[in-house]
Design an enzyme around this catalytic site. Sequence first.
Site, PDB file in Angstrom:
ATOM      1  N   TYR A  84       0.834  -1.200   0.000  1.00 51.86           N
ATOM      2  CA  TYR A  84       0.000   0.000   0.000  1.00 51.86           C
ATOM      3  C   TYR A  84       0.873   1.256   0.000  1.00 51.86           C
ATOM      4  CZ  TYR A  84      -3.893  -2.970   1.639  1.00 51.86           C
ATOM      5  OH  TYR A  84      -4.863  -3.935   1.769  1.00 51.86           O
ATOM      6  N   LYS A 121      -1.240  -7.647  -2.913  1.00 54.28           N
ATOM      7  CA  LYS A 121      -2.603  -7.115  -2.752  1.00 54.28           C
ATOM      8  C   LYS A 121      -2.482  -5.603  -2.757  1.00 54.28           C
ATOM      9  CE  LYS A 121      -6.180  -7.200   0.932  1.00 54.28           C
ATOM     10  NZ  LYS A 121      -6.017  -6.067   1.840  1.00 54.28           N
TER      11      LYS A 121
HETATM   12  O1  LIG Z   1      -5.818  -3.902   4.180  1.00 60.01           O
HETATM   13  C1  LIG Z   1      -6.691  -3.677   4.973  1.00 60.01           C
HETATM   14  C2  LIG Z   1      -6.976  -2.331   5.471  1.00 60.01           C
HETATM   15  O2  LIG Z   1      -6.681  -1.404   4.472  1.00 60.01           O
HETATM   16  P1  LIG Z   1      -7.015   0.109   4.709  1.00 60.01           P
HETATM   17  O3  LIG Z   1      -6.055   0.595   5.748  1.00 60.01           O
HETATM   18  O4  LIG Z   1      -8.452   0.187   5.150  1.00 60.01           O
HETATM   19  O5  LIG Z   1      -6.787   0.731   3.354  1.00 60.01           O
HETATM   20  C3  LIG Z   1      -7.463  -4.770   5.475  1.00 60.01           C
HETATM   21  O6  LIG Z   1      -8.070  -4.502   6.670  1.00 60.01           O
HETATM   22  C4  LIG Z   1      -8.479  -5.408   4.586  1.00 60.01           C
HETATM   23  O7  LIG Z   1      -8.082  -6.713   4.587  1.00 60.01           O
HETATM   24  C5  LIG Z   1      -8.569  -4.950   3.161  1.00 60.01           C
HETATM   25  O8  LIG Z   1      -8.880  -3.602   3.113  1.00 60.01           O
HETATM   26  C6  LIG Z   1      -9.625  -5.767   2.380  1.00 60.01           C
HETATM   27  O9  LIG Z   1     -10.874  -5.574   2.943  1.00 60.01           O
HETATM   28  P2  LIG Z   1     -11.939  -4.587   2.304  1.00 60.01           P
HETATM   29  O10 LIG Z   1     -11.236  -3.337   1.901  1.00 60.01           O
HETATM   30  O11 LIG Z   1     -12.475  -5.329   1.090  1.00 60.01           O
HETATM   31  O12 LIG Z   1     -12.969  -4.392   3.335  1.00 60.01           O
END
Ligand SMILES: O=C(COP(=O)(O)O)[C@@H](O)[C@H](O)[C@H](O)COP(=O)(O)O
Length: 281
Positions: free
Chosen positions: A156, A191
């Site tokens: 990310y 991912k």
């Molecule tokens: O990576 C995560 C959090 O990301 P974020 O900080 O919310 O951008 C995980 O909690 C989740 O596994 C991921 O976001 C996938 O879940 P959803 O986005 O589909 O709810």
Amino acid sequence: MDAYQNVGIKRRMRRFFRRDGRALIFAMDHGFEHGPTDFEEHWEHVNPKVIIRKVVRAGIDGVMMLPGLARIAGDEVKPNVGLMVKLTSKTNLRPKGDQLLQSQLGFVEDAVKLGADAIAATVYWGSPAEDVMMRQFAEIASYAHDLGFPVVQFAYPRGPYINERYGKKEDYRVVMYGARAAAESGADMIKTYWTGSRETFAKVVDAAAGVPVLLSGGAKTDNPVDFLKLVWEVIEAGGAGAVVGRNIFQRENPEPFIKALIRVVHRNEDPEEAAKAEGLI
Ligand SMILES: O=C(COP(=O)(O)O)[C@@H](O)[C@H](O)[C@H](O)COP(=O)(O)O
């Protein structure tokens, strides 16, 4: 020894990916990363056993959890479904300045004891704490690979310079940079975020140099067809599938929605047709 490790990694990758090279994985780490309020729309899904039973029954390929939830509900992940254990996280309760770090909360041995088929860790590329997460990832990947386990990087892009330079973290140039960094740091699966179009996501897939790229689901769409369309674009762009949380557990009846997603991911079905076939519209 190297040959044994590679066979182990390949065999375990197949716990998630079907013969078409694609996977639909359920994400269940939100109680920790976002807080239990994420489950308030359908409170019964705060119980991991309840929702995991449903997603497994619907035919999901894999489930991703943190170690503690895998202890509680790992038994519901039936033997034909891949178990991904994620070893880093953060809570939303941290002071804002510390939100750009994921800390390690478990070890490769824990994931192995829990019966994991793959081990995951997040790197916020561009964070002031990037160095810490790179080292965590390197240690986890090195040990997991020694044992023949595939490693998933949640790659990310996130940090102040990114916003300054690219405007937003979903800009394809920075998402593809993160995917490339994940591939170059030894990830077996990546991912990452949606970049807004098929053309730009295809560049992310290219930048990953053959390492499968999975969409990180994101917030629930009000219209289920909108999310099916998004996943369809990911597949058309050469993406390997999706890791989906809120779009599943925030729906009252997730089973037909998962079945429609499976039609899109594994059978290349048109999103509207898939939705109709499962009674969503
Ligand atoms: O990576 C995560 C959090 O990301 P974020 O900080 O919310 O951008 C995980 O909690 C989740 O596994 C991921 O976001 C996938 O879940 P959803 O986005 O589909 O709810």
